[in-house]
Scaffold this motif. Sequence first.
Motif, PDB file in Angstrom:
ATOM      1  N   THR A  61       0.818  -1.219   0.000  1.00  0.00           N
ATOM      2  CA  THR A  61       0.000   0.000   0.000  1.00  0.00           C
ATOM      3  C   THR A  61       0.854   1.272   0.000  1.00  0.00           C
ATOM      4  OG1 THR A  61      -0.160  -0.226   2.399  1.00  0.00           O
ATOM      5  CG2 THR A  61      -2.006  -1.054   1.107  1.00  0.00           C
ATOM      6  N   PHE A  72      -6.230  -2.675   2.452  1.00  0.00           N
ATOM      7  CA  PHE A  72      -7.202  -1.574   2.378  1.00  0.00           C
ATOM      8  C   PHE A  72      -8.603  -1.998   2.809  1.00  0.00           C
ATOM      9  CE2 PHE A  72      -4.873   1.276  -0.983  1.00  0.00           C
ATOM     10  CZ  PHE A  72      -4.139   1.840   0.049  1.00  0.00           C
ATOM     11  N   ASP A  81      -5.217  -0.193   7.725  1.00  0.00           N
ATOM     12  CA  ASP A  81      -4.426  -0.189   6.480  1.00  0.00           C
ATOM     13  C   ASP A  81      -4.197   1.220   5.943  1.00  0.00           C
ATOM     14  OD1 ASP A  81      -4.182  -2.914   6.421  1.00  0.00           O
ATOM     15  OD2 ASP A  81      -5.878  -3.235   5.071  1.00  0.00           O
ATOM     16  N   ASP A 116      -2.354   7.265   1.974  1.00  0.00           N
ATOM     17  CA  ASP A 116      -2.976   5.978   1.678  1.00  0.00           C
ATOM     18  C   ASP A 116      -4.359   6.175   1.049  1.00  0.00           C
ATOM     19  OD1 ASP A 116      -0.868   4.336   2.544  1.00  0.00           O
ATOM     20  OD2 ASP A 116      -1.475   4.592   4.639  1.00  0.00           O
ATOM     21  N   ARG A 176      -5.649   4.970  -2.595  1.00  0.00           N
ATOM     22  CA  ARG A 176      -6.896   4.247  -2.867  1.00  0.00           C
ATOM     23  C   ARG A 176      -7.710   4.974  -3.928  1.00  0.00           C
ATOM     24  NH1 ARG A 176     -10.626   0.419  -0.335  1.00  0.00           N
ATOM     25  NH2 ARG A 176     -11.875  -0.147  -2.135  1.00  0.00           N
TER      26      ARG A 176
END
Lengths: 515, 515
Positions: free
Chosen positions: A265, A305, A310, A316, A320
């Motif tokens: 990630t 995720f 996460d 992050d 996403r």
Amino acid sequence: MATPVYSSYPPSLSPAQEKFLVSTVKDWAIQNGLVVRPSPLVVPEGVNSKGVLATNAPVTLFPSPFPRACFEEALALQTVYNELYANISCDEEWLCKIMEDLIDVDDFMSNLWKVHLAVKKEGYVQPLSLGLFRSDYMAHTPSTASSSSLKQVEFNTISSSFGGLSVGVSSLHRELLSSPSGLPTSFPAHPLFDNNLPPENTAVVTLSGGLAAAHAAYGSSKSSPALPLCIIFIVQQGERNIFDQLALSRQLTQVHKIPVFRVTTNEILDVTSISDSNPNRPLLYTPPQSRDTPFEVTTVYLRAFYDPGDYTSARDWEARTLLERSAAIKCPTVLNQLSGCKKVQQVLAEPSGPDHLSSFLKGADPSVIARLRNTFAPQYDLTSNGQGREFALNPTTAENHVLKPQREGGGNNIYKSAIPEFLRSLPETEWKRWVLMELIQPPPRARNIALRSDGEVILGDVISELGVYGTILWDQGGKILHNDQGGYLLRTKGKDVNEGGVAAGFSSLDSVLLF
Amino acid sequence: MATPVYSSYPPSLSPAQEKFLVSTVKDWAIQNGLVVRPSPLVVPEGVNSKGVLATNAPVTLFPSPFPRACFEEALALQTVYNELYANISCDEEWLCKIMEDLIDVDDFMSNLWKVHLAVKKEGYVQPLSLGLFRSDYMAHTPSTASSSSLKQVEFNTISSSFGGLSVGVSSLHRELLSSPSGLPTSFPAHPLFDNNLPPENTAVVTLSGGLAAAHAAYGSSKSSPALPLCIIFIVQQGERNIFDQLALSRQLTQVHKIPVFRVTTNEILDVTSISDSNPNRPLLYTPPQSRDTPFEVTTVYLRAFYDPGDYTSARDWEARTLLERSAAIKCPTVLNQLSGCKKVQQVLAEPSGPDHLSSFLKGADPSVIARLRNTFAPQYDLTSNGQGREFALNPTTAENHVLKPQREGGGNNIYKSAIPEFLRSLPETEWKRWVLMELIQPPPRARNIALRSDGEVILGDVISELGVYGTILWDQGGKILHNDQGGYLLRTKGKDVNEGGVAAGFSSLDSVLLF
């Protein structure tokens, strides 16, 4: 009644038999990749600083008895479940209404919803979505019933795990039951073993088949000049369950000849990008080990995720969002991930209220819808006064229920007599973060022996949960391009353990011996 | 001249490339059973007290260049070597003469010979012997020569190891060289990689095929009533290289459907027996986990008892004798084990003296015998004054030699300038325990990168040794029932390491990239 089957199982082991079985299972697991990276509880960080060590996944020594009718029903319903959750994900308006209550109390749900809204505003460029689902059940066996029935524990729409390793456990138990060839002596004799093997487990074939179908449906490169195509797995840093994931990528590379790359990630924004100048928004991936060979990503498979943990920073969420707005097919999209929340399962399973099932499964035979509904244990909302609150706060009725958080990722269930006190400790505004569910009653006398990842061998009363894998590819208009089921997971945990992740060693991977 | 190939190899790695390769190899090894149990140097005993942990076998990141002509010659000669050593094992008189000198200075040889004599006195009941051999070579590349030639390092007649794991290393390197499919990016580009993969490695198929041939040739049960038949592997307690062995037993059970059991040396007398009342002396095996299901052993495969350290008491010699006098086909017999001693290799390779090769290979084409002879580096006896002693004691000539103990099991070679002083430190009566061998000169500029079992990554100058596997089944009259070759091992060690067992992490498993 199923009890006699369980009460004589598993056969007892002499010390020599147990020694042989434990040593065989230990070695078999390592030889066949039925393994995990050890937790720091098993191996101190300093000893494994280079991350080279592995240990057996926690497994049961014996397959567990499971009612054949329940197993077959779970398999038969999987493609219907696939379709149900695909259709829910297509109904943004319905989902939005479900989310409304949650968004102001749950940051995680709220942030996911914001990702969807941002991409919606810009306009989605990829109409296709891929689901790799797992529907989890127990064989509900109340003492008053004459047989078991199938009851759903939860439905997973993101990062459904253990497909890779569960294939190994079925193979292990099948091999033990039939070896040596012609004269099996690995297990002591038991009537349940006569001409009876756990079903072959096709989870790896099924799940990889779904990813390959998405890869094919993506079509040719949207870049100019055209780029080679690949699939990426988005994974957590330091993932200990990596070999479960590698079983799928090995199948994709060896059988389907599709390039697969793993991206953690925190790396996403460094190694993937969308070119501003291309309105098709293909997702580009540049392997750090080969920077002059960019790939175009057809399919993003999320094995991360799914949990608030996460997302450690705004970066992050940015990552996403990048994935979501790209042309890559997401497994899953944000909407599909949200459709798997406990709230949706509760609304579907609410004993009274609108018939959501029939409206989401318009073409389905009413008898099939009835069978699907039969797999629901009653679930209740706690947002307002009503049956749910009554059952939760009354110590007598609470005894028959479990309180589950809306969020994905497991953990933190509250059981039985602990429910009233727990709820009263929270402000009422928080109650809508929870769903009350009638407890499923597993077979009362089930027992098995587990070999943990640290090598400890534990005999005890157990509860088993059956997961069935399914995969579906659909477009946002509701057209289904691929809908398949296959493979299963049996997860067996000690009865004194209320909740547990398999990789942490609190519960074990298992296979089914049908009766 | 081979030097240009080596001097540009391996291609250099950027930090990102090395990170990717190391992480891929680590995971691939665990996923595919290319593993060992960790040594106490990697994991302290207390951390792995239940013996659950595994780590990657030590492997090179790249396959190593190896001259195609040498590789093909080694494969072509293997069945001839098989026959040579089968015939030597059949000539007890010749072997006895060779042993004479050794028996009074080497307890181990002496005890083995006594086992043979005891069984001979009683009378052998099994005329068949099975050999699972490995002939080890280097590509001899003196600076004055225009090309490399194949020179034998040693010939192994007992417990030839790493067939199971070496198949994995070839697969690993083949996969890295061709992945992702269509556009390989795992390795940096290099001219040697163009349309060039390490040969597929059939060691597991070949070695298991030999064991299966012996199992079939044993025929039906010699017990009354007839018993089910099996193969047993005799193994060391706490064997860390177990997964190498399990690759063979998996092939036997899954493909050949032959029951295989593992028996540690200290268990032999508890779980196997010969009935005094049956003159055929079938070897009975009773699995401790199933005491009422005795098996009859067709074939005893020794992965122990090759080293003096494997015999800790008279009980171990008793166990070895029990196996030897039984009707089971031994892999190997005591005579076949003795035929693999350095002394035999030295006598065969002695530059002057009788033409043993021609007398042991009567039917062979003289040109084939000449090719076989070409693989010998000159070797010398040190029992009496002569060329051997001269070369060993003169510091100038010693520089070009290695002093090797007669015994099996490796360890304790003395190199170059250390030889004269070492010999002078021993009484002359001890000198016959040693063989002097002209040093083989490996390619001088070979380099590779190794990933050790503890995760350390080491780049350096290396020496590679090629092993070729062969298997042969013969009767003591000299009739050959099965003679096959297939599969190879490349063992690559750091140039500053003179001797090393792969499992201990001093050297690495590798595969060949032919040029």
